[in-house]
Design a protein around this motif. Structure first.
Motif, mmCIF file in Angstrom:
data_model
loop_
_atom_site.group_PDB
_atom_site.id
_atom_site.type_symbol
_atom_site.label_atom_id
_atom_site.label_comp_id
_atom_site.label_asym_id
_atom_site.label_seq_id
_atom_site.Cartn_x
_atom_site.Cartn_y
_atom_site.Cartn_z
ATOM 1 N N LEU A 273 -8.681 -5.904 -3.121
ATOM 2 C CA LEU A 273 -7.788 -6.919 -2.520
ATOM 3 C C LEU A 273 -8.435 -8.292 -2.606
ATOM 4 O O LEU A 273 -7.789 -9.284 -2.956
ATOM 5 N N ALA A 274 -9.742 -8.336 -2.306
ATOM 6 C CA ALA A 274 -10.461 -9.618 -2.323
ATOM 7 C C ALA A 274 -10.497 -10.215 -3.732
ATOM 8 O O ALA A 274 -10.631 -11.427 -3.894
ATOM 9 N N LEU A 275 -10.354 -9.353 -4.746
ATOM 10 C CA LEU A 275 -10.381 -9.840 -6.131
ATOM 11 C C LEU A 275 -8.974 -10.082 -6.680
ATOM 12 O O LEU A 275 -8.794 -10.306 -7.867
ATOM 13 N N GLY A 276 -7.974 -9.995 -5.805
ATOM 14 C CA GLY A 276 -6.624 -10.395 -6.200
ATOM 15 C C GLY A 276 -5.678 -9.262 -6.544
ATOM 16 O O GLY A 276 -4.549 -9.507 -6.976
ATOM 17 N N VAL A 277 -6.117 -8.011 -6.357
ATOM 18 C CA VAL A 277 -5.208 -6.887 -6.602
ATOM 19 C C VAL A 277 -4.229 -6.810 -5.428
ATOM 20 O O VAL A 277 -4.631 -6.955 -4.268
ATOM 21 N N GLN A 278 -2.935 -6.573 -5.738
ATOM 22 C CA GLN A 278 -1.943 -6.575 -4.655
ATOM 23 C C GLN A 278 -1.252 -5.228 -4.455
ATOM 24 O O GLN A 278 -0.771 -4.929 -3.362
ATOM 25 N N TYR A 279 -1.143 -4.477 -5.525
ATOM 26 C CA TYR A 279 -0.449 -3.180 -5.454
ATOM 27 C C TYR A 279 -1.540 -2.110 -5.386
ATOM 28 O O TYR A 279 -2.209 -1.800 -6.367
ATOM 29 N N ILE A 280 -1.747 -1.602 -4.160
ATOM 30 C CA ILE A 280 -2.856 -0.674 -3.930
ATOM 31 C C ILE A 280 -2.310 0.752 -3.774
ATOM 32 O O ILE A 280 -1.657 1.073 -2.780
ATOM 33 N N ALA A 281 -2.603 1.586 -4.780
ATOM 34 C CA ALA A 281 -2.264 3.008 -4.686
ATOM 35 C C ALA A 281 -3.403 3.654 -3.912
ATOM 36 O O ALA A 281 -4.511 3.809 -4.431
ATOM 37 N N TYR A 282 -3.113 3.952 -2.652
ATOM 38 C CA TYR A 282 -4.183 4.435 -1.772
ATOM 39 C C TYR A 282 -4.265 5.962 -1.788
ATOM 40 O O TYR A 282 -3.486 6.657 -1.119
ATOM 41 N N SER A 283 -5.190 6.470 -2.576
ATOM 42 C CA SER A 283 -5.537 7.880 -2.600
ATOM 43 C C SER A 283 -4.329 8.793 -2.882
ATOM 44 O O SER A 283 -3.285 8.329 -3.377
ATOM 45 N N VAL A 284 -4.492 10.043 -2.546
ATOM 46 C CA VAL A 284 -3.527 11.080 -2.925
ATOM 47 C C VAL A 284 -3.306 11.992 -1.721
ATOM 48 O O VAL A 284 -4.260 12.297 -0.990
ATOM 49 N N GLY B 105 0.117 -14.498 -14.650
ATOM 50 C CA GLY B 105 1.092 -14.510 -13.552
ATOM 51 C C GLY B 105 1.602 -13.126 -13.169
ATOM 52 O O GLY B 105 2.636 -13.007 -12.518
ATOM 53 N N LYS B 106 0.892 -12.077 -13.589
ATOM 54 C CA LYS B 106 1.351 -10.718 -13.265
ATOM 55 C C LYS B 106 0.715 -10.214 -11.972
ATOM 56 O O LYS B 106 -0.436 -10.558 -11.660
ATOM 57 N N ILE B 107 1.450 -9.366 -11.289
ATOM 58 C CA ILE B 107 0.876 -8.652 -10.146
ATOM 59 C C ILE B 107 0.008 -7.528 -10.708
ATOM 60 O O ILE B 107 0.369 -6.886 -11.699
ATOM 61 N N VAL B 108 -1.152 -7.310 -10.075
ATOM 62 C CA VAL B 108 -2.070 -6.272 -10.552
ATOM 63 C C VAL B 108 -2.159 -5.166 -9.501
ATOM 64 O O VAL B 108 -2.161 -5.429 -8.293
ATOM 65 N N GLY B 109 -2.254 -3.938 -10.003
ATOM 66 C CA GLY B 109 -2.417 -2.796 -9.109
ATOM 67 C C GLY B 109 -3.591 -1.951 -9.533
ATOM 68 O O GLY B 109 -4.047 -2.030 -10.672
ATOM 69 N N PHE C 205 0.837 -1.207 0.000
ATOM 70 C CA PHE C 205 0.000 0.000 0.000
ATOM 71 C C PHE C 205 0.877 1.264 0.000
ATOM 72 O O PHE C 205 1.876 1.326 0.715
ATOM 73 N N GLY C 206 0.412 2.253 -0.757
ATOM 74 C CA GLY C 206 1.116 3.542 -0.723
ATOM 75 C C GLY C 206 0.320 4.602 -1.455
ATOM 76 O O GLY C 206 -0.416 4.291 -2.382
ATOM 77 N N PRO C 207 0.447 5.848 -1.041
ATOM 78 C CA PRO C 207 -0.300 6.930 -1.686
ATOM 79 C C PRO C 207 0.447 7.549 -2.870
ATOM 80 O O PRO C 207 1.673 7.483 -2.940
ATOM 81 N N PHE C 208 -0.317 8.174 -3.763
ATOM 82 C CA PHE C 208 0.276 9.084 -4.745
ATOM 83 C C PHE C 208 0.619 10.377 -4.022
ATOM 84 O O PHE C 208 -0.147 10.827 -3.157
ATOM 85 N N LEU C 209 1.750 10.977 -4.370
ATOM 86 C CA LEU C 209 2.135 12.254 -3.763
ATOM 87 C C LEU C 209 2.252 13.343 -4.828
ATOM 88 O O LEU C 209 2.950 13.177 -5.830
#
Ligand code: 3PY
Length: 252
Positions: free
Chosen positions: A222-233, A205-209, A14-18
């Motif tokens: 996350l429940a649908l398999g997304v792993q790279y979560i850009a959390y807001s700004v 086989g790719k990681i999805v964000g 998890f991480g935000p856009f800056l």
């Protein structure tokens, strides 16, 4: 905590856009316990000079530093990596050729043709062993590409074949616009297209964000398999916090 957890242990990150040009803000996010920051040079005023200070702050704070460049341009990608970003995030990738262009710009030979300079921050200003640097950079540099337009969706199978792409990032806002529904990221058509891309990318086989505006959306993806979560700004998070405080002070 860093992106390595995601790549090596297959855990979510998890991480935000800056958009705000401030290394102290990066430190605060590290202390708060996130995995990465996305230093956004696509939208907003950030330039490479302040981006380098923010990358430095990320390293000191135990965060991975991702730089979103403004376009799929080899000069921008190599500058982002030269200042020491762990990953480059590239908007509007629509074809296999676009994806190959990202890899070419982000990797040294034999994988690509990234511009060579050993005197930059990424190479410890020439302190890293000459041979080791190029191999290590190719191993450690990650590529994240945005699929966020109709053409990208149509070409997804071809794009997924490109070696050297680490994360397929779905931009829900741009995607909603390309479907004629600007901003309607919860519209069933947008959600259906996102799910389609997630399924195809995961099969390959790719990681999805993706990008989320709130915790509920993060949980859903996350429940649908997304792993790279850009959390807001940063700007939105700061606004929201101040607004809640102002509302309670003035109303209470
Ligand atoms: C989008 O939602 O289109 C993004 O690029 C995330 O900022």
């Amino acid at each position: 905590m860093t992106l390595n957890r995601m790549f090596e242990k297959k855990q979510a990150a998890f991480g935000p856009f800056l958009k705000l040009p401030n290394p102290a803000l990066v430190e605060i996010i590290g202390i708060a316990g996130f995995d990465f920051v996305i230093i956004d040079c696509e939208h907003g005023p950030l330039d490479m000079l302040v981006a380098e200070e923010m990358v430095r702050a990320a390293k000191l704070s135990g965060l991975s530093a991702v730089i979103r460049v403004s376009e799929n341009n080899p000069a921008l990608i190599s500058r982002a990596l030269d200042i020491g970003a762990d990953a480059v995030q590239v908007p509007q990738v629509s074809t296999r050729t676009d994806a190959e262009k990202v890899v070419q710009a982000a990797k040294f030979a034999p994988l690509g043709e990234r511009g060579v300079c050993r005197y930059v921050r990424a190479a410890g200003y020439s302190s890293v062993d000459r041979q080791a640097y190029f191999t290590l950079a190719n191993q450690n540099t990650r590529t994240i590409i945005h699929i966020e337009g109709e053409e990208g969706m149509e070409n997804i199978q071809d794009i997924l074949q490109v070696e050297g792409i680490d994360v397929i990032f779905i931009g829900p806002y741009d995607l909603s616009q390309s479907l004629g529904l600007p901003g309607q990221v919860d519209h069933p058509l947008v959600v259906a297209r996102m799910r389609e891309i997630i399924d195809r990318a995961r099969e390959a086989g790719k990681i999805v964000g993706t990008f989320v505006d709130d915790v509920d959306a993060a949980r859903k993806w996350l429940a649908l398999g997304v792993q790279y979560i850009a959390y807001s700004v940063d700007t939105g998070i700061i606004y929201q916090s101040f607004k809640e405080i102002a509302d309670s002070l003035y109303q209470g």
